[in-house]
Design a protein around this motif. Structure first.
Motif, PDB file in Angstrom:
ATOM      1  N   ASP A 189       0.830  -1.207   0.000  1.00 24.27           N
ATOM      2  CA  ASP A 189       0.000   0.000   0.000  1.00 24.27           C
ATOM      3  C   ASP A 189       0.864   1.258   0.000  1.00 24.27           C
ATOM      4  O   ASP A 189       0.568   2.224  -0.708  1.00 24.27           O
ATOM      5  CB  ASP A 189      -0.941   0.013   1.205  1.00 24.27           C
ATOM      6  CG  ASP A 189      -2.038  -1.037   1.124  1.00 24.27           C
ATOM      7  OD1 ASP A 189      -2.283  -1.588   0.025  1.00 24.27           O
ATOM      8  OD2 ASP A 189      -2.652  -1.305   2.175  1.00 24.27           O
ATOM      9  N   ASP A 190       1.952   1.248   0.778  1.00 25.88           N
ATOM     10  CA  ASP A 190       2.864   2.390   0.817  1.00 25.88           C
ATOM     11  C   ASP A 190       3.542   2.593  -0.539  1.00 25.88           C
ATOM     12  O   ASP A 190       3.714   3.732  -0.989  1.00 25.88           O
ATOM     13  CB  ASP A 190       3.916   2.219   1.910  1.00 25.88           C
ATOM     14  CG  ASP A 190       3.341   2.306   3.316  1.00 25.88           C
ATOM     15  OD1 ASP A 190       2.174   2.738   3.478  1.00 25.88           O
ATOM     16  OD2 ASP A 190       4.067   1.926   4.259  1.00 25.88           O
ATOM     17  N   ALA A 191       3.933   1.507  -1.188  1.00 26.81           N
ATOM     18  CA  ALA A 191       4.574   1.605  -2.501  1.00 26.81           C
ATOM     19  C   ALA A 191       3.603   2.182  -3.534  1.00 26.81           C
ATOM     20  O   ALA A 191       3.964   3.071  -4.311  1.00 26.81           O
ATOM     21  CB  ALA A 191       5.079   0.233  -2.942  1.00 26.81           C
ATOM     22  N   VAL A 192       2.374   1.694  -3.519  1.00 22.92           N
ATOM     23  CA  VAL A 192       1.358   2.189  -4.454  1.00 22.92           C
ATOM     24  C   VAL A 192       1.089   3.671  -4.193  1.00 22.92           C
ATOM     25  O   VAL A 192       0.990   4.471  -5.132  1.00 22.92           O
ATOM     26  CB  VAL A 192       0.066   1.351  -4.360  1.00 22.92           C
ATOM     27  CG1 VAL A 192      -1.078   2.010  -5.117  1.00 22.92           C
ATOM     28  CG2 VAL A 192       0.309  -0.055  -4.886  1.00 22.92           C
ATOM     29  N   ALA A 193       1.002   4.054  -2.925  1.00 28.18           N
ATOM     30  CA  ALA A 193       0.760   5.465  -2.594  1.00 28.18           C
ATOM     31  C   ALA A 193       1.912   6.346  -3.067  1.00 28.18           C
ATOM     32  O   ALA A 193       1.689   7.441  -3.605  1.00 28.18           O
ATOM     33  CB  ALA A 193       0.561   5.623  -1.090  1.00 28.18           C
ATOM     34  N   ALA A 194       3.152   5.883  -2.912  1.00 33.39           N
ATOM     35  CA  ALA A 194       4.316   6.665  -3.353  1.00 33.39           C
ATOM     36  C   ALA A 194       4.321   6.817  -4.868  1.00 33.39           C
ATOM     37  O   ALA A 194       4.584   7.912  -5.390  1.00 33.39           O
ATOM     38  CB  ALA A 194       5.605   6.001  -2.872  1.00 33.39           C
ATOM     39  N   ILE A 195       4.013   5.751  -5.576  1.00 33.22           N
ATOM     40  CA  ILE A 195       3.983   5.815  -7.042  1.00 33.22           C
ATOM     41  C   ILE A 195       2.837   6.708  -7.503  1.00 33.22           C
ATOM     42  O   ILE A 195       3.012   7.553  -8.385  1.00 33.22           O
ATOM     43  CB  ILE A 195       3.888   4.403  -7.651  1.00 33.22           C
ATOM     44  CG1 ILE A 195       5.172   3.631  -7.371  1.00 33.22           C
ATOM     45  CG2 ILE A 195       3.609   4.479  -9.152  1.00 33.22           C
ATOM     46  CD1 ILE A 195       5.088   2.143  -7.658  1.00 33.22           C
TER      47      ILE A 195
END
Length: 109
Positions: free
Chosen positions: A91-97
């Motif tokens: 979820d954090d990776a998707v939010a950063a992207i």
């Protein structure tokens, strides 16, 4: 993961690990690099490289958010259905992207 397995993956990913395009850590100057989100896992044999890269970016004045996920191993992205912390990492990776791309709509399953 054994050292032999790591060598196998390295050989297939980047036969020349001295090339900065295969290992951005080896770049001579990181000033002006785009902001970065560096995600590492506590029990990943590559964690120290991620930690060092985040520090190198920060020392060059690059905006960097570095998060190390406790209890996770290399490959944790594929464990989201069984490990809540792995799902949080995804979820954090998707939010950063999404943020980097300027996306206002969250990605859902």
């Amino acid at each position: 993961m054994s050292s032999g397995a790591i060598e196998w993956f390295e050989g297939h990913y980047a036969p020349d690990r001295t090339d900065w395009r295969a290992s951005p850590m080896l770049g001579s100057d990181h000033r002006g690099v785009a902001p970065a989100s560096v995600l590492t896992c506590e029990f990943d044999p590559l964690r120290d490289e991620g930690d060092d890269y985040a520090a190198k970016l920060a020392s060059a004045g690059v905006v960097v958010k570095h998060t190390c996920y406790p209890g996770l191993i290399h490959g944790a992205f594929s464990m989201g259905r069984v490990a809540p912390s792995a799902r949080a990492m995804m979820d954090d990776a998707v939010a950063a992207i999404s943020s980097a791309l300027g996306s206002a709509a969250p990605i859902t399953e």
